[in-house]
Write an enzyme that holds these catalytic residues in place. Sequence first.
Site, mmCIF file in Angstrom:
data_model
loop_
_atom_site.group_PDB
_atom_site.id
_atom_site.type_symbol
_atom_site.label_atom_id
_atom_site.label_comp_id
_atom_site.label_asym_id
_atom_site.label_seq_id
_atom_site.Cartn_x
_atom_site.Cartn_y
_atom_site.Cartn_z
ATOM 1 N N ILE A 160 0.851 -1.359 0.064
ATOM 2 C CA ILE A 160 0.007 -0.071 -0.062
ATOM 3 C C ILE A 160 0.955 1.148 0.039
ATOM 4 C CG2 ILE A 160 -1.868 1.272 1.189
ATOM 5 C CD1 ILE A 160 -2.467 -1.482 0.293
ATOM 6 N N GLN A 334 19.768 2.755 -23.633
ATOM 7 C CA GLN A 334 20.661 2.211 -24.608
ATOM 8 C C GLN A 334 21.345 3.329 -25.396
ATOM 9 O OE1 GLN A 334 20.767 -0.851 -25.010
ATOM 10 N NE2 GLN A 334 22.314 -1.282 -26.927
ATOM 11 N N GLY A 338 27.155 2.979 -21.923
ATOM 12 C CA GLY A 338 27.869 2.648 -20.756
ATOM 13 C C GLY A 338 27.004 3.443 -19.727
ATOM 14 N N GLU A 361 -1.794 0.379 -10.135
ATOM 15 C CA GLU A 361 -3.576 0.788 -10.217
ATOM 16 C C GLU A 361 -3.739 -0.233 -11.636
ATOM 17 O OE1 GLU A 361 -3.227 3.807 -7.889
ATOM 18 O OE2 GLU A 361 -4.849 3.641 -9.261
HETATM 19 C C1 LIG Z 1 4.769 0.270 -5.570
HETATM 20 C C2 LIG Z 1 3.572 -0.140 -5.577
HETATM 21 C C3 LIG Z 1 2.608 0.659 -4.974
HETATM 22 C C4 LIG Z 1 1.192 0.353 -4.757
HETATM 23 N N1 LIG Z 1 0.200 0.972 -4.196
HETATM 24 C C5 LIG Z 1 -0.860 0.361 -3.855
HETATM 25 C C6 LIG Z 1 -2.241 0.922 -3.162
HETATM 26 O O1 LIG Z 1 -1.791 2.192 -2.722
HETATM 27 N N2 LIG Z 1 -2.865 0.393 -2.729
HETATM 28 C C7 LIG Z 1 -3.323 -1.189 -2.949
HETATM 29 O O2 LIG Z 1 -4.371 -1.459 -2.770
HETATM 30 N N3 LIG Z 1 -2.525 -1.667 -3.897
HETATM 31 C C8 LIG Z 1 -1.336 -0.979 -4.211
HETATM 32 N N4 LIG Z 1 -0.214 -1.865 -4.832
HETATM 33 C C9 LIG Z 1 -0.571 -3.133 -5.467
HETATM 34 C C10 LIG Z 1 -0.869 -3.134 -6.764
HETATM 35 O O3 LIG Z 1 -2.117 -2.705 -7.164
HETATM 36 C C11 LIG Z 1 -0.759 -4.569 -7.151
HETATM 37 O O4 LIG Z 1 0.539 -5.079 -6.897
HETATM 38 C C12 LIG Z 1 -1.361 -5.110 -8.535
HETATM 39 O O5 LIG Z 1 -2.478 -4.787 -9.000
HETATM 40 C C13 LIG Z 1 -1.023 -6.324 -8.865
HETATM 41 O O6 LIG Z 1 -1.307 -7.500 -8.139
HETATM 42 P P1 LIG Z 1 -0.388 -8.444 -7.534
HETATM 43 O O7 LIG Z 1 0.737 -7.870 -6.913
HETATM 44 O O8 LIG Z 1 -1.123 -9.289 -6.574
HETATM 45 O O9 LIG Z 1 -0.136 -9.361 -8.781
HETATM 46 P P2 LIG Z 1 -0.921 -10.553 -9.134
HETATM 47 O O10 LIG Z 1 -2.352 -10.267 -9.497
HETATM 48 O O11 LIG Z 1 -0.475 -11.912 -8.497
HETATM 49 O O12 LIG Z 1 -0.506 -10.578 -10.793
HETATM 50 C C14 LIG Z 1 0.698 -11.262 -11.299
HETATM 51 C C15 LIG Z 1 0.770 -11.280 -12.587
HETATM 52 O O13 LIG Z 1 -0.261 -12.068 -13.105
HETATM 53 C C16 LIG Z 1 -1.107 -11.325 -14.209
HETATM 54 N N5 LIG Z 1 -2.427 -11.846 -14.052
HETATM 55 C C17 LIG Z 1 -3.083 -11.528 -13.109
HETATM 56 N N6 LIG Z 1 -4.391 -11.993 -13.505
HETATM 57 C C18 LIG Z 1 -4.560 -11.805 -14.768
HETATM 58 C C19 LIG Z 1 -5.537 -11.782 -15.652
HETATM 59 N N7 LIG Z 1 -6.666 -12.045 -15.430
HETATM 60 N N8 LIG Z 1 -5.055 -11.942 -17.032
HETATM 61 C C20 LIG Z 1 -3.953 -11.875 -17.380
HETATM 62 N N9 LIG Z 1 -2.807 -11.616 -16.596
HETATM 63 C C21 LIG Z 1 -3.153 -11.678 -15.094
HETATM 64 C C22 LIG Z 1 -0.563 -9.843 -13.883
HETATM 65 O O14 LIG Z 1 -0.818 -8.989 -14.959
HETATM 66 C C23 LIG Z 1 0.788 -10.012 -13.293
HETATM 67 O O15 LIG Z 1 1.667 -9.860 -14.224
HETATM 68 C C24 LIG Z 1 0.979 -1.177 -5.220
HETATM 69 C C25 LIG Z 1 2.050 -2.056 -5.681
HETATM 70 C C26 LIG Z 1 3.230 -1.571 -6.072
HETATM 71 C C27 LIG Z 1 4.349 -2.328 -6.625
#
Ligand SMILES: Cc1cc2nc3c(=O)[nH]c(=O)nc-3n(C[C@H](O)[C@H](O)[C@H](O)COP(=O)(O)OP(=O)(O)OC[C@H]3O[C@@H](n4cnc5c(N)ncnc54)[C@H](O)[C@@H]3O)c2cc1C
Length: 384
Positions: A160, A334, A338, A361
């Site tokens: 978060i 690229q 370097g 998002e």
């Molecule tokens: C720096 C940072 C800030 C964040 N800030 C917030 C925040 O303020 N509030 C909050 O609530 N969350 C926040 N998040 C969480 C973020 O929204 C999630 O990390 C993101 O939505 C992906 O969810 P996950 O990490 O569980 O990946 P997963 O859902 O496990 O996905 C893993 C992979 O599978 C793919 N995938 C999953 N489902 C599908 C599908 N149906 N079709 C195709 N591909 C799929 C994804 O694209 C990804 O490549 C933050 C994340 C980061 C890295």
Amino acid sequence: MPGISFTPTEEQVALQQLAHEFAERELRPLAAEADRTGAFPDGLLARAAAVGLTSYAIPEAYGGGGVGAVTSALVSEELSWGDAALAATIGATMFPVRPLLAFGTEEQRRRWLPRLASPGGCLAAIAFTEAEAGSDVAGMRATAVRDGDAFVLEGEKMYITNGGAAEITVVFARLDDAVTAFVIEAGDPGVRAGRVEDKLGLRASHTGSLVLDGARIPADRLLGAEGEGFLIAMDFFEHSRPQVAASAVGVARAALEHATAYAREREAFGRPIISRQGVSFKLADAAIAVEAARLLTWRAAAALDAGHDAGLLGSYAKAFAADAAMRVTTDAVQVLGGAGVMRDHPVERWLRDAKVLQIVEGTSEIQRQVIATYLTQGWDERPR
Ligand SMILES: Cc1cc2nc3c(=O)[nH]c(=O)nc-3n(C[C@H](O)[C@H](O)[C@H](O)COP(=O)(O)OP(=O)(O)OC[C@H]3O[C@@H](n4cnc5c(N)ncnc54)[C@H](O)[C@@H]3O)c2cc1C
């Protein structure tokens, strides 16, 4: 039928300039060190708040600037041109704004929006994600149960932005198994900060977990109706995705400018490297990508300002702009050769930031999933 105008208003130009000058003066000089330490600089939020950069999208009635989505996108691009991680923290102040405006009671708006707009700055957050539920927002497991005139929340939100550090957080939990939104404040009993993440990119933006350990909050913290949480979440994304897209445009533009300046100066084989088509065409493609990403961003933001469904357009913009930022920053590294992978130049940092923008998002895959769903169901842009 209104025409299409790409001419910004005087107010838009003024705010864009303010954001650009702030980015140049306050963000760029601090960005490398903040990236290295992973810490948001002391006093920076207050300096941003003092000039209105944490409150421009909050209606004037609650102490903000009252601008719409297009103007907000102009600001987001400039701040992220300065530094996307610092811009993310500054912009997160406004995360609760849309949920409060669209679903909060007048009493709730009057309670929290002026605090978010306060001239000292107020860290805020919105918490959907859990260990087992990221892309699949509806899969969240945190629970809320009624206990007299209170709710008791259990669970852990992870990844978060400002998680555990924010003064005000909109948090989502299952009430009678239906996703429901609540507002929690720092210091609420049973609310505590969990682990703070050490990340690849956007390092100076705080990412942490928020632990709800029997968190007891009064009944008036319920946001919207019981079971309305998923709708509130989707409405939030519809409004936030164009802003994340604008942020990606800012990162890509920064990389394009830096790589172009470098390619004009740097000589190899007796000529500036920009004279080689292998280099200049990369820059040309980057310039096209920046402009196209910006136009998609403005289009999605303009739909929001017109009160139209911007779900599809927001996903176009977010997917395209984040993917463009990844391509442009990779090519910028690229072009610098370097020097591109050395920390003396900011392009390697921008590349790492762009990678994160493809994930937050809603990942680039999830944006495509949203688009595919619209295509499957048939869609036209219409007033709500
Ligand atoms: C720096 C940072 C800030 C964040 N800030 C917030 C925040 O303020 N509030 C909050 O609530 N969350 C926040 N998040 C969480 C973020 O929204 C999630 O990390 C993101 O939505 C992906 O969810 P996950 O990490 O569980 O990946 P997963 O859902 O496990 O996905 C893993 C992979 O599978 C793919 N995938 C999953 N489902 C599908 C599908 N149906 N079709 C195709 N591909 C799929 C994804 O694209 C990804 O490549 C933050 C994340 C980061 C890295």
